[in-house]
Design an enzyme around this catalytic site. Structure first.
Site, PDB file in Angstrom:
ATOM      1  N   ASP A  74       1.067  -0.911  -0.147  1.00  0.00           N
ATOM      2  CA  ASP A  74       0.050  -0.400  -0.075  1.00  0.00           C
ATOM      3  C   ASP A  74       0.932   1.150  -0.399  1.00  0.00           C
ATOM      4  O   ASP A  74       1.031   1.987   0.953  1.00  0.00           O
ATOM      5  CB  ASP A  74      -1.288  -0.091   0.897  1.00  0.00           C
ATOM      6  CG  ASP A  74      -1.508   1.406   1.052  1.00  0.00           C
ATOM      7  OD1 ASP A  74      -1.793   2.083   0.534  1.00  0.00           O
ATOM      8  OD2 ASP A  74      -2.795   1.396   1.980  1.00  0.00           O
ATOM      9  N   LYS A  88      -4.409   9.647  -2.791  1.00  0.00           N
ATOM     10  CA  LYS A  88      -3.449  11.028  -2.620  1.00  0.00           C
ATOM     11  C   LYS A  88      -2.623  11.680  -4.237  1.00  0.00           C
ATOM     12  O   LYS A  88      -2.929  12.531  -4.195  1.00  0.00           O
ATOM     13  CB  LYS A  88      -2.617  10.150  -1.380  1.00  0.00           C
ATOM     14  CG  LYS A  88      -3.878   9.744  -0.138  1.00  0.00           C
ATOM     15  CD  LYS A  88      -2.418   9.901   1.338  1.00  0.00           C
ATOM     16  CE  LYS A  88      -3.431   9.260   2.500  1.00  0.00           C
ATOM     17  NZ  LYS A  88      -3.820  10.323   3.198  1.00  0.00           N
TER      18      LYS A  88
END
Ligand SMILES: Cc1ncc(COP(=O)(O)O)c(C=O)c1O
Length: 425
Positions: A247, A276
């Site tokens: 991740d 993000k």
């Protein structure tokens, strides 16, 4: 709308992240943002120490990003992705494949980090299902992790710091081992990895994948762990026939000093999640990137398709923002900028070591963390940061800075000075 009215309606009708409705926690109305500054409606300007939760790596209102998005909006803002495709998605997929480790070749777009984690988990289960290992449905992870707030992602967040204990009986039970004791820069001994190996060995028949944040555990504790540990995890996953999901939603796109944190361990996952900073903080977009082995196995197995397809998959505006952001990043001297920020964070936050009730001060790349012995009293501390002209948003025992990469020395000094001053009180 006047501030007073805005705040009134906000308090009555708007729910903020991890908050109670209607209580008197201050929220600050932002009128605009530019460079590293958030401009409040009352005229105050705050230097941004958060990059809007890891995202705004180039700061705000970036001329090149704006131009790219304005051009794209004239062509199309959105079309469905089922049965259609478009240049922004194709170009972005090509770029992500080129930038991530060689093995990663197939890109699945989604709308947020949590969803990209769900996708990665579903891919892992479908992969083993396709080759007849239908018992491999669980996940192994390390404590102190954070992977998002949807149900699958919650099930692999730290059961304590993940704030999800309320859902304990609803979530799938996964396997957890202690977070690595060996920290960044340290070697990993057999003892350090023993619990991980033992769990993998004994439970491999039911484990589809290991999932973890590489090197930096973000919202679960802002811990930096040994690259050798991550390398050993890769070897053990191969040895015991378990996929590895990394991740990189928080760590990706330069934040740790490498483009992707897995580069510190010189390894490739089987599945990588990014989000993000992917769009430079302009829009919500995430991607789950996997190997040909995984994508082809799923595609050739029962039921012959991958069972996921969000409405806003590969949104053209979001893909355009991501392409522009990656171009800006790659054309910049980002590595030396991160090194500069890293040095200044270390020097500027260093004096916190001498303060009372401070457990640790640590810095990696453009991430600076001050860990306290007790949780921060947000009601006291948040207004003090705003008074000091900075936007710093602590959580739990952690006060941390991860500014936009474009921040200049003088502004960064104001940020670190504010942290030292506020914590001194
Ligand atoms: C490592 C990591 N994974 C997943 C997520 C979830 O991403 P999102 O908030 O976009 O759903 C986050 C968000 O903080 C994260 O830091």
């Amino acid at each position: 709308m006047k501030d007073e009215q805005l705040l009134d309606i906000d308090k009555s009708h708007v729910w903020h992240p991890y908050s109670a409705m209607g209580l008197d926690h201050p929220v600050y109305p932002v009128a605009s943002a530019d460079g590293v500054r958030l401009k409040l409606t009352d005229g105050r300007e705050l230097i941004d120490g958060m990059s809007s939760w890891w995202c705004a790596i180039h700061g705000y209102n970036h001329a090149e990003m704006n131009r790219a998005l304005q051009a794209q909006i004239q062509k199309m803002s959105h079309v469905m992705f089922g049965g259609l495709t478009h240049q922004p998605a194709v170009e972005l997929a090509e770029k992500l494949v080129a930038l991530t480790p060689d093995k990663l070749q197939s890109v699945f777009f989604s709308d947020s980090g949590s969803v990209s984690v769900e996708v990665a988990m579903k891919m892992s289960i479908q992969y083993w299902h396709a080759i007849g290992h239908t018992n491999k449905k669980n996940f192994l992870t390390i404590r102190n992790g954070y992977h998002g707030d949807t149900f699958g992602a919650m099930s692999v967040c730290d059961p304590v710091t993940g704030m999800h204990s309320l859902f304990q009986n609803v979530l799938t039970q996964q396997y957890f081992v202690d977070a690595p004791e060996c920290l960044f820069g340290q070697p990993c001994t057999d003892e350090d990895i023993a619990e991980f190996e033992q769990t993998l060995r004994s439970e491999k028949k039911s484990i589809a994948a290991v999932i973890m944040e590489p090197i930096v555990q973000g919202a679960g504790g802002m811990r930096f762990y040994s690259a050798e540990y991550l390398k050993r995890v890769r070897e053990l996953c191969d040895h015991y026939h378990v996929l590895l999901i990394l991740d990189e939603i928080a760590t990706g796109f330069g934040r740790t000093g490498k483009l992707f944190a897995c580069e510190y361990a010189d390894i490739s996952p089987d599945i990588m999640c990014v989000g993000k900073a992917l769009t430079g903080g302009y829009m919500s977009l995430a991607a789950t990137i996997t190997t040909k082995d995984v994508s082809e196995t799923i595609s050739h197995g029962e039921p012959g398709i991958f069972m996921h397809g969000p409405t806003f998959m590969a949104n053209p505006l979001a893909c355009t923002a991501a392409l522009a952001s990656l171009n800006i990043l790659l054309a910049s001297p980002w590595q030396s900028e991160i090194t500069r920020i890293e040095k200044q964070l270390a020097a500027g936050l260093g004096p916190c070591q001498a303060l009372n009730a401070i457990e640790d001060v640590r810095v990696l790349g453009a991430i600076g963390v001050v860990e306290l012995s007790n949780p921060v009293d947000m009601a006291t501390v948040q207004p003090q940061f705003v008074e000091a002209g900075v936007w710093v948003r602590p959580f739990g025992k952690l006060v941390y800075l991860m500014p936009p990469f474009i921040i200049q020395d003088e502004d960064l000094e104001k940020l670190t000075t504010a942290v030292v001053d506020v914590l001194s009180n």
